[in-house]
Design a protein around this motif. Structure first.
Motif, PDB file in Angstrom:
ATOM      1  N   TYR A 125     -21.182 109.653 -36.245  1.00  0.00           N
ATOM      2  CA  TYR A 125     -21.115 108.476 -37.102  1.00  0.00           C
ATOM      3  C   TYR A 125     -21.367 107.218 -36.289  1.00  0.00           C
ATOM      4  O   TYR A 125     -21.294 107.226 -35.062  1.00  0.00           O
ATOM      5  N   GLY A 127     -20.949 104.033 -34.310  1.00  0.00           N
ATOM      6  CA  GLY A 127     -19.891 103.724 -33.367  1.00  0.00           C
ATOM      7  C   GLY A 127     -19.716 104.829 -32.343  1.00  0.00           C
ATOM      8  O   GLY A 127     -18.880 104.752 -31.462  1.00  0.00           O
ATOM      9  N   ARG A 151     -17.973 107.084 -44.943  1.00  0.00           N
ATOM     10  CA  ARG A 151     -18.759 105.978 -44.386  1.00  0.00           C
ATOM     11  C   ARG A 151     -18.675 105.932 -42.865  1.00  0.00           C
ATOM     12  O   ARG A 151     -19.541 105.401 -42.205  1.00  0.00           O
ATOM     13  N   SER A 152     -17.582 106.438 -42.330  1.00  0.00           N
ATOM     14  CA  SER A 152     -17.359 106.408 -40.890  1.00  0.00           C
ATOM     15  C   SER A 152     -16.676 107.715 -40.512  1.00  0.00           C
ATOM     16  O   SER A 152     -16.308 108.507 -41.387  1.00  0.00           O
TER      17      SER A 152
END
Length: 178
Positions: A125, A127, A151-152
């Motif tokens: 993901y 990051g 989403r993350s």
């Protein structure tokens, strides 16, 4: 002469400054816009099934049907299908797997014979955080791999834990850290 040189340097510095601002701010804004659009489309997709099956758990994400030939040990080759946007409707007696454009369930799994396991689909993901996010669902006749939507990495872990709870499983039995 010195004024002209300094003036030219200031204009060049302004151009570089604007360029750096565009380079540093532009890509994150584009990524945020794409993520917002993706979440919006997934929400509309899930709303369709919430209207059809009110109060029923829905696992939204990307899924593919797999065959015995695809699954070798703990590795899935996915020769039989690509991951596509899917909703898994968790009903009392069965799981219905609906693809994005389907008029009826594409795959129906019998809950009385359902086996649930983790699948080694490693997802990275934004990051840099990544983890094994796949779930393998089978009733002995048909098998599906699903990666719940997130989403993350943090929201994907929560979605994976919720999917396990929706399937009647204890997340601690399947996850290192939910």
């Amino acid at each position: 002469m010195l004024d002209e040189l300094l003036s030219g340097f200031a204009r060049a510095y302004d151009d570089v400054g604007y360029f750096l601002i565009v380079i540093w701010i532009g890509p994150p804004l584009v990524i945020l816009a794409i993520a917002a659009r993706t979440n919006s489309l997934m929400r509309k997709f899930v709303n369709r099934f919430e209207e059809m099956f009110p109060g029923t758990p829905i696992i939204a994400g990307d899924a593919a049907e797999v065959t015995d030939d695809d699954r070798v040990g703990k590795v899935v080759k996915l020769r039989s299908g690509w991951l596509q946007t899917t909703a898994v409707i968790v009903l009392a007696d069965r799981l219905e797997v609906w693809s994005k454009d389907a008029e009826a369930a594409d795959i129906v799994l019998d809950r009385s014979r359902l086996e649930v396991g983790r699948e080694g689909l490693w997802i990275r993901y934004l990051g840099g955080d990544g983890f094994s996010a796949g779930l393998w669902l089978t009733d002995g006749d048909q098998s599906v791999i699903i990666i719940p939507h997130g989403r993350s990495a943090r929201s994907a872990r929560r979605a994976l834990a919720q999917a396990l709870r929706d399937l009647g499983e204890n997340p601690k039995d399947h996850l290192d850290a939910a």
